[in-house]
Design an enzyme around this catalytic site. Structure first.
Site, PDB file in Angstrom:
ATOM      1  N   LYS A 150       0.820  -1.222   0.000  1.00  0.00           N
ATOM      2  CA  LYS A 150       0.000   0.000   0.000  1.00  0.00           C
ATOM      3  C   LYS A 150       0.848   1.264   0.000  1.00  0.00           C
ATOM      4  CE  LYS A 150      -4.432  -1.648   1.451  1.00  0.00           C
ATOM      5  NZ  LYS A 150      -5.607  -1.555   2.278  1.00  0.00           N
ATOM      6  N   LYS A 201      -5.218  -8.545  -6.645  1.00  0.00           N
ATOM      7  CA  LYS A 201      -6.425  -8.769  -5.853  1.00  0.00           C
ATOM      8  C   LYS A 201      -7.564  -7.845  -6.288  1.00  0.00           C
ATOM      9  CE  LYS A 201      -6.909  -7.194  -1.552  1.00  0.00           C
ATOM     10  NZ  LYS A 201      -7.547  -7.042  -0.252  1.00  0.00           N
ATOM     11  N   LYS A 249     -11.276  -2.497  -3.576  1.00  0.00           N
ATOM     12  CA  LYS A 249     -12.130  -1.301  -3.644  1.00  0.00           C
ATOM     13  C   LYS A 249     -11.378  -0.126  -4.235  1.00  0.00           C
ATOM     14  CE  LYS A 249     -13.766  -2.283   0.925  1.00  0.00           C
ATOM     15  NZ  LYS A 249     -12.520  -2.257   1.688  1.00  0.00           N
TER      16      LYS A 249
HETATM   17  N1  AQP Z   1     -10.229  -9.821  -3.393  1.00  0.00           N
HETATM   18  C1  AQP Z   1     -10.586 -10.409  -2.245  1.00  0.00           C
HETATM   19  N2  AQP Z   1     -10.772 -11.742  -2.208  1.00  0.00           N
HETATM   20  C2  AQP Z   1     -11.142 -12.374  -1.060  1.00  0.00           C
HETATM   21  N3  AQP Z   1     -11.365 -11.711   0.086  1.00  0.00           N
HETATM   22  C3  AQP Z   1     -11.187 -10.371   0.088  1.00  0.00           C
HETATM   23  N4  AQP Z   1     -11.334  -9.446   1.035  1.00  0.00           N
HETATM   24  C4  AQP Z   1     -11.059  -8.222   0.519  1.00  0.00           C
HETATM   25  N5  AQP Z   1     -10.736  -8.322  -0.762  1.00  0.00           N
HETATM   26  C5  AQP Z   1     -10.812  -9.653  -1.077  1.00  0.00           C
HETATM   27  C6  AQP Z   1     -11.726  -9.755   2.410  1.00  0.00           C
HETATM   28  O1  AQP Z   1     -12.797  -8.892   2.754  1.00  0.00           O
HETATM   29  C7  AQP Z   1     -12.683  -8.538   4.137  1.00  0.00           C
HETATM   30  C8  AQP Z   1     -12.777  -7.056   4.271  1.00  0.00           C
HETATM   31  O2  AQP Z   1     -11.628  -6.479   3.681  1.00  0.00           O
HETATM   32  P1  AQP Z   1     -11.400  -4.920   3.678  1.00  0.00           P
HETATM   33  O3  AQP Z   1     -12.295  -4.330   2.702  1.00  0.00           O
HETATM   34  O4  AQP Z   1     -11.474  -4.385   5.032  1.00  0.00           O
HETATM   35  O5  AQP Z   1      -9.884  -4.735   3.341  1.00  0.00           O
HETATM   36  P2  AQP Z   1      -9.040  -5.001   2.091  1.00  0.00           P
HETATM   37  O6  AQP Z   1      -8.628  -6.447   2.090  1.00  0.00           O
HETATM   38  O7  AQP Z   1      -7.960  -3.995   2.132  1.00  0.00           O
HETATM   39  O8  AQP Z   1     -10.026  -4.758   0.877  1.00  0.00           O
HETATM   40  P3  AQP Z   1      -9.758  -3.930  -0.410  1.00  0.00           P
HETATM   41  O9  AQP Z   1     -10.931  -4.070  -1.289  1.00  0.00           O
HETATM   42  O10 AQP Z   1      -8.429  -4.277  -1.010  1.00  0.00           O
HETATM   43  O11 AQP Z   1      -9.784  -2.463   0.136  1.00  0.00           O
HETATM   44  P4  AQP Z   1      -8.803  -1.303  -0.155  1.00  0.00           P
HETATM   45  O12 AQP Z   1      -8.771  -1.197  -1.639  1.00  0.00           O
HETATM   46  O13 AQP Z   1      -9.415  -0.117   0.507  1.00  0.00           O
HETATM   47  O14 AQP Z   1      -7.493  -1.718   0.447  1.00  0.00           O
HETATM   48  C9  AQP Z   1     -11.368  -9.114   4.639  1.00  0.00           C
HETATM   49  O15 AQP Z   1     -11.639 -10.317   5.345  1.00  0.00           O
HETATM   50  C10 AQP Z   1     -10.596  -9.415   3.379  1.00  0.00           C
HETATM   51  O16 AQP Z   1      -9.733 -10.515   3.541  1.00  0.00           O
END
Ligand code: AQP
Length: 339
Positions: A118, A201, A204
């Protein structure tokens, strides 16, 4: 059954309100959270304090927090059965995070790959909060002495750090206070990848909306995104081992397998030898069928912010009862005077 009647292990998990909740969140997290409600006392949290480790527009953050809570509810979290709240309403999360920041070692945090990903090349400009993120995550879980944490594969390293913090705290203070924490990583879609790049991955914060299926997308949007999803030129294989160097194909087949609740072998058996066009049509139909009720409920809840706020307020009051107790005990263990 109300949470007060359960003498079962506690589950904690959360999601950041950083934008559109997507298929990865649904398959990797929410759907599994719903299943756990029958067997455990569950606490599910919109982790808004984690979200601000990267700058969020204050007006959007409020809406995003409600939207994340709406996604939990639409996916099937029952607010009577489980505790659902947003993190900042329970200040003990930040208090315990500070204590854990004093327990965790710099060397441990330096190994965290999510921070490296990040922060990227701009590490000097990343917030201190982004670096310390895993200590807040450890506080989220251990404040409730949760022993099971359902997450996607990407959070495994942070959970190992939570285990290290719990062990060191118990060791340093000569107590057997915090439990061992187990990650619960289930399903065929523990890591849903971007529809534009099978090595990244689904996220969001990806600037391309075509990289993900949002839980607010309507049928047309879902169909358009699957149609445009990146693939390769080979037909679908008859076994999952043959997908090793085909990340986009593996991703779409894993999504199908997870949505249909069948094994990868079975999906390969069904579509072996076919091109991506008929497979994508079948995937679109399946995705619309499974996600339709969730997206419709999301749209309905978005129009009723008062209801969502009342759920979060009630959940925060229930979470606070546990959090206040833990924090009082932790302060006593650490030797922080409370006359
Ligand atoms: N691509 C994914 N596949 C499987 N599981 C996922 N999770 C997130 N993306 C995937 C799971 O969703 C839960 C909440 O995650 P989060 O939104 O708090 O954090 P993150 O993993 O940082 O999600 P993003 O979408 O990548 O957000 P940004 O872009 O803001 O960093 C967790 O249990 C995660 O494992």
């Amino acid at each position: 059954m109300g949470t007060e009647n359960k003498v079962r292990e506690r589950v904690f998990s959360g999601a950041q309100p950083t934008g559109n909740m997507h298929l990865g969140n649904y398959l990797g997290a929410f759907r599994n959270w719903v299943k756990l409600q029958d067997s455990f006392e569950c606490i599910y949290c919109v982790v808004d304090l984690h979200a601000i480790t990267v700058f969020q527009d204050p007006k959007e953050l409020v809406d995003q927090t409600r939207e994340a809570a709406a996604a939990f509810l639409a996916a099937g979290i029952d607010p009577k059965e489980s505790i659902l709240f947003n993190q900042s309403q329970v200040p003990q999360h930040s208090e315990l995070a500070w204590i854990f920041a004093c327990v965790a070692r710099m060397g441990w945090l330096n190994r965290m790959t999510q921070f490296k990903d990040k922060a990227g090349k701009n590490r000097e400009k990343a917030s201190v909060g982004l670096y310390a993120y895993p200590t807040l995550m450890a506080a989220d879980i251990l404040l409730y002495k949760a022993s099971r944490v359902p997450v996607g594969e990407d959070q495994k390293q942070h959970l190992e750090l939570t285990q290290d913090i719990a062990r060191k705290f118990n060791n340093d203070f000569g107590v057997d206070y915090f439990p061992n924490v187990e990650p619960v990583i289930t399903g065929n879609a523990t890591r849903v990848m971007s529809l534009r790049d099978g090595t990244k991955k689904m996220s969001k914060s990806d600037p391309s909306d075509f990289s993900r299926i949002n839980l607010t997308d309507d049928r047309e949007a879902i169909a358009r995104k699957i149609k445009k999803a990146k693939t390769d030129s080979e037909p679908l294989p008859d076994n999952p081992q043959a997908l090793k160097n085909r990340p986009e194909a593996l991703n779409l087949i894993s999504i199908y397998s997870s949505l249909a609740d069948v094994s990868l072998d079975e999906v390969c058996g069904r579509f072996a030898g076919l091109g991506f066009s008929p497979f994508k049509e079948a995937l679109t139909e399946l995705a619309i069928d499974r996600l339709g009720p969730v997206t419709e409920e999301m749209v309905r809840l978005k129009q009723d912010p008062g209801y969502v706020d009342s759920i979060l307020r009630d959940g925060a009051a229930r979470a606070s009862e546990i959090a206040e107790r833990t924090m009082a005990e932790v302060m006593e263990i650490v030797g922080l005077l409370r006359p």
